[in-house]
Design an enzyme around this catalytic site. Structure first.
Site, PDB file in Angstrom:
ATOM      1  CG  ASN A   9      -1.772   1.250   1.322  1.00  0.00           C
ATOM      2  OD1 ASN A   9      -1.925   1.973   0.345  1.00  0.00           O
ATOM      3  ND2 ASN A   9      -2.330   1.503   2.488  1.00  0.00           N
ATOM      4  CE  LYS A  11      -0.227   3.474   4.772  1.00  0.00           C
ATOM      5  NZ  LYS A  11      -0.047   3.718   6.221  1.00  0.00           N
ATOM      6  CG  HIS A  93      -5.772   1.902   5.472  1.00  0.00           C
ATOM      7  ND1 HIS A  93      -5.292   2.897   6.295  1.00  0.00           N
ATOM      8  CD2 HIS A  93      -4.738   1.035   5.265  1.00  0.00           C
ATOM      9  CE1 HIS A  93      -4.019   2.645   6.576  1.00  0.00           C
ATOM     10  NE2 HIS A  93      -3.657   1.533   5.963  1.00  0.00           N
ATOM     11  CD  GLU A  95      -2.995   5.817   6.556  1.00  0.00           C
ATOM     12  OE1 GLU A  95      -1.927   5.494   7.085  1.00  0.00           O
ATOM     13  OE2 GLU A  95      -3.177   5.816   5.316  1.00  0.00           O
ATOM     14  CD  GLU A 165      -3.234  -2.026   7.763  1.00  0.00           C
ATOM     15  OE1 GLU A 165      -2.134  -2.081   7.213  1.00  0.00           O
ATOM     16  OE2 GLU A 165      -4.049  -1.122   7.561  1.00  0.00           O
ATOM     17  N   GLY A 171       2.922   2.829  10.732  1.00  0.00           N
ATOM     18  CA  GLY A 171       3.839   3.933  10.507  1.00  0.00           C
ATOM     19  C   GLY A 171       4.571   4.416  11.743  1.00  0.00           C
ATOM     20  CB  SER A 206       5.795  -1.104  11.812  1.00  0.00           C
ATOM     21  OG  SER A 206       5.331   0.218  12.018  1.00  0.00           O
TER      22      SER A 206
END
Length: 244
Positions: A9, A11, A93, A95, A165, A171, A206
């Site tokens: 991904n 992003k 996701h 985000e 996730e 991140g 990560s």
């Protein structure tokens, strides 16, 4: 036996030069896992051409609209993704849930719309650090899954991928221990019912080539949804090689 899957991904990163170099550098010899690359929308066609030439990975979208078409400026439909030779699409996701306030009910609609045109949704679920610290991990994950379960038949899970996730690990450089991740993955599999044993469940947060093998060794972890490390073709290939 489930085949492993590793998805990249990107992003909102990269440009045309980056994408071209990535696909030139991406070497997937000796990789037994399925591999998916999810670039930003403008580079889907470029990715699809590289996938056709190399034949070693599939292309995924990072998001889609829950609407089939119409006056929805800036949105991308399932049919548009299909038109770009996309096979997978990420839905829900963290985000998207956090920054764009996508509810679990909206994510469920996107899941259904994706499957309606034979795209394979990669459904993301996971808890925040606060939810984890309060001991609500399984409750949060179950709720996110339930929103989809409420609008599909159980067999539909077999045409999907689930990615756990933990938001606190995305991140940040922090990663759930293999044992912690396995515990949640096992819980997710039980939540999917009788077809759970047939569904690929990925870990995201990560993931790097250095920790991938330990994660993939767990019984219910079938691969990874990779963020930052997927921007390096060689590092990403190393993660793919760790999946058996």
């Amino acid at each position: 036996m489930r085949i492993s899957l590793v998805a990249a991904n990107w992003k909102m990163n990269g440009n045309r030069t980056f994408a071209e170099r990535f696909f030139t550098d991406l070497e997937l010899e000796s990789v037994s896992a399925d591999v998916v690359v999810c670039p930003p929308f403008p580079y889907l066609s470029l990715a699809a051409r590289a996938a056709e030439e190399k034949g070693s990975f599939a292309v995924g979208g990072q998001n889609l609209s829950h609407e089939p078409d119409g006056a929805f400026t800036g949105e991308v439909s399932a049919h548009m993704l299909l038109d770009c030779n996309v096979r997978y699409v990420i839905v829900g996701h963290s985000e998207r849930r956090s920054f764009y306030h996508e509810t679990s009910e909206l994510v469920a609609k996107k899941f259904v719309v994706a499957q309606a045109v034979n795209l394979i949704p990669i459904l993301c679920v996971g808890e925040t650090l606060q939810e984890r610290d309060q001991g609500h991990t399984l409750e949060v994950v179950a709720s996110q899954l339930q929103a989809v379960k409420a609008v599909i038949e159980e067999d539909a899970w077999k045409r999907s991928v689930v990615a756990y996730e933990p938001v606190w690990a995305i991140g940040t450089g922090k990663t759930a221990s293999p044992e912690e991740a396995q515990s949640v993955h096992k819980f997710i599999r039980t939540q999917l019912g009788d077809v759970g044993s047939k569904v690929q469940i990925l870990y995201g947060g990560s993931v790097k080539s250095a920790n991938a093998s330990a994660l993939f060794a767990q019984a219910d972890i079938d691969g990874a949804l990779v963020g930052g490390a997927s921007l390096d073709a060689r590092e990403f290939a190393g993660i793919c090689r760790a999946a058996v």
